[in-house]
Write a protein that holds these residues in place. Structure first.
Motif, PDB file in Angstrom:
ATOM      1  N   LEU A  92       0.814  -1.227   0.000  1.00  0.00           N
ATOM      2  CA  LEU A  92       0.000   0.000   0.000  1.00  0.00           C
ATOM      3  C   LEU A  92       0.845   1.273   0.000  1.00  0.00           C
ATOM      4  CD1 LEU A  92      -2.756  -0.938   2.629  1.00  0.00           C
ATOM      5  CD2 LEU A  92      -2.959  -0.962   0.136  1.00  0.00           C
ATOM      6  N   GLN A  93       2.156   1.146   0.079  1.00  0.00           N
ATOM      7  CA  GLN A  93       3.009   2.312   0.301  1.00  0.00           C
ATOM      8  C   GLN A  93       2.889   3.374  -0.784  1.00  0.00           C
ATOM      9  OE1 GLN A  93       6.781   0.291   0.932  1.00  0.00           O
ATOM     10  NE2 GLN A  93       6.721   0.720   3.126  1.00  0.00           N
ATOM     11  N   LEU A  94       3.009   2.975  -2.047  1.00  0.00           N
ATOM     12  CA  LEU A  94       3.009   3.961  -3.117  1.00  0.00           C
ATOM     13  C   LEU A  94       1.697   4.720  -3.182  1.00  0.00           C
ATOM     14  CD1 LEU A  94       4.564   5.243  -5.387  1.00  0.00           C
ATOM     15  CD2 LEU A  94       3.788   3.430  -6.926  1.00  0.00           C
ATOM     16  N   LYS A  95       0.584   3.990  -3.132  1.00  0.00           N
ATOM     17  CA  LYS A  95      -0.732   4.639  -3.183  1.00  0.00           C
ATOM     18  C   LYS A  95      -0.937   5.538  -1.964  1.00  0.00           C
ATOM     19  CE  LYS A  95      -4.128   2.195  -4.731  1.00  0.00           C
ATOM     20  NZ  LYS A  95      -5.236   1.195  -4.856  1.00  0.00           N
ATOM     21  N   THR A  96      -0.470   5.076  -0.797  1.00  0.00           N
ATOM     22  CA  THR A  96      -0.621   5.861   0.430  1.00  0.00           C
ATOM     23  C   THR A  96       0.201   7.151   0.377  1.00  0.00           C
ATOM     24  OG1 THR A  96      -1.012   3.853   1.721  1.00  0.00           O
ATOM     25  CG2 THR A  96      -0.380   5.818   2.936  1.00  0.00           C
ATOM     26  N   LEU A  97       1.428   7.057  -0.126  1.00  0.00           N
ATOM     27  CA  LEU A  97       2.270   8.252  -0.261  1.00  0.00           C
ATOM     28  C   LEU A  97       1.608   9.293  -1.152  1.00  0.00           C
ATOM     29  CD1 LEU A  97       5.797   6.603  -0.623  1.00  0.00           C
ATOM     30  CD2 LEU A  97       5.129   8.218   1.164  1.00  0.00           C
TER      31      LEU A  97
END
Length: 389
Positions: A92-97
């Motif tokens: 989920l990191q990229l979407k969350t960033l």
């Protein structure tokens, strides 16, 4: 008003204004009543007043008044907390960033919620992970987020940055990055992160810095960056140059030469003050003075800034001249000072509205080298004699 809200003190404000008062300016009282107003206190939408404003806009539409839209509800602290938690989940990191970056630009309240939810620790971990894996996906967003919240970081909230020594290697890696991303923005954001880290760094970590660190900083100064990025890197150098070992590595990286070149290209007040502050520390070393004197414009650029920029610049420039005169004052150097107007500037300092310690330092320099300079046609002998006898 477009989005009126009422505080716990009973006063109604425009949401943007009172949030700026609380979150950006870090105030904790009501501007009108002076009662306590904690940053986490509720701001209740004043729907009645907002509807009255909208009705007034509708009535006056014929006069060119546009009806204000109904504002969307602000993000909750719980929503932001969950987003920051998602940063620890690799899938989920990229979407969350991307989501966090989008809401961070909306207002200071969102940024404050992020910092309080532990954003800095999560970003530190993510940037280190990018460095270890040599991956750049999300790196631009992560550094941009840190840049956006930089003004809200207390020492406590920024602790994850300067407590983790590996972050230095990671940010140094970013400074040398030549990939397909926007390196100018990346390097500027990395520079701000390094500025925050080195400002709070303990002495043991300062002593572990590597030559590569200074080589990459000097390289960015040479290749150019935004004015903000340059000043952030100059702060980094100033924060780390108090250690003799670091000064030697800076000099070996060619920092003195590049700082003079930078000053010739960007004569801006804050930049000049930072450059002169660094040069003062580097000129405490023989190799630093030698590097400055080997630059054709070394003495001249220091001289020209005296009485032209600020009191801070005057202080640093005169101290640099004093170091050169005391430890590297060969006949050739002293003649160079005559040629580029250094002696004339020192005489002007004595007559100007300068701090007494600067006049004392200028007098000391002139008195020490009076026999060399007294016969030169470049100076006013009566003035020189008056202040040195």
């Amino acid at each position: 008003m477009k989005d009126p809200v009422t505080t716990i003190s009973g006063i109604t404000y425009e949401r943007e204004s009172i949030e700026h008062w609380l979150f950006k300016n870090h105030n904790t009282i009501c501007p009108v009543t002076k009662q306590p107003l904690p940053r986490d206190s509720d701001l209740t939408p004043n729907h009645t007043l907002r509807r009255l404003i909208q009705a007034w806009c509708t009535v006056n539409a014929a006069h060119g008044i546009d009806r204000i839209p109904t504002p969307k509800p602000p993000l909750s602290k719980f929503y932001v907390l969950n987003l920051v938690r998602d940063l620890w989940l690799p899938n989920l990191q990229l979407k969350t960033l991307q989501k966090l970056e989008g809401i961070a630009v909306e207002n200071d309240r969102n940024k404050t919620y992020m910092v309080e939810a532990g954003l800095v620790k999560a970003l530190t971990s993510f940037i280190i992970s990018c460095h270890r894996k040599r991956k750049t996906d999300g790196l631009e967003e992560a550094l941009s987020l840190f840049y956006l919240v930089r003004g809200l970081l207390s020492q406590e909230k920024a602790a994850p940055l300067f407590e983790n020594e590996e972050i230095m290697d990671s940010l140094t890696w970013v400074l040398g990055f030549d990939g397909v991303l926007d390196h100018a923005a990346l390097k500027m954001h990395a520079a701000y992160a390094l500025k925050a880290v080195t400002k709070k760094m303990n002495s043991s970590t300062l002593e572990k810095l590597k030559p590569e660190f200074f080589n990459k900083i000097v390289r960015v100064l040479r290749e150019g960056s935004s004015q903000q990025g340059i000043n952030a890197l100059l702060h980094v150098i100033l924060n780390t140059c108090l250690r003799g070992r670091n000064r030697i590595m800076m000099i070996e990286a060619g920092a003195v030469f590049e700082l003079i070149e930078l000053e010739l290209r960007i004569p801006e007040k804050k930049t000049t003050e930072l450059i002169l502050g660094i040069l003062y520390h580097l000129c405490s070393c023989a190799d630093g003075r030698a590097q400055l004197l080997n630059h054709a414009a070394g003495i001249a650029v220091i001289t020209r800034r005296i009485l032209k920029v600020s009191n801070t610049a005057d202080d640093r420039a005169i101290l640099i001249i004093a170091l050169i005169c005391k430890y590297s004052g060969t006949n050739g150097v002293l003649q160079e000072m005559l040629r580029v107007g250094t002696v004339v500037k020192l005489c002007m300092v004595l007559q100007a509205d300068c701090a007494s310690h600067l006049k004392d330092k200028a007098t000391e320099i002139l008195r020490t080298h009076f026999d060399v300079w007294k016969d030169s046609p470049c100076i006013d002998l009566p003035t020189l004699t008056r202040y040195t006898r």
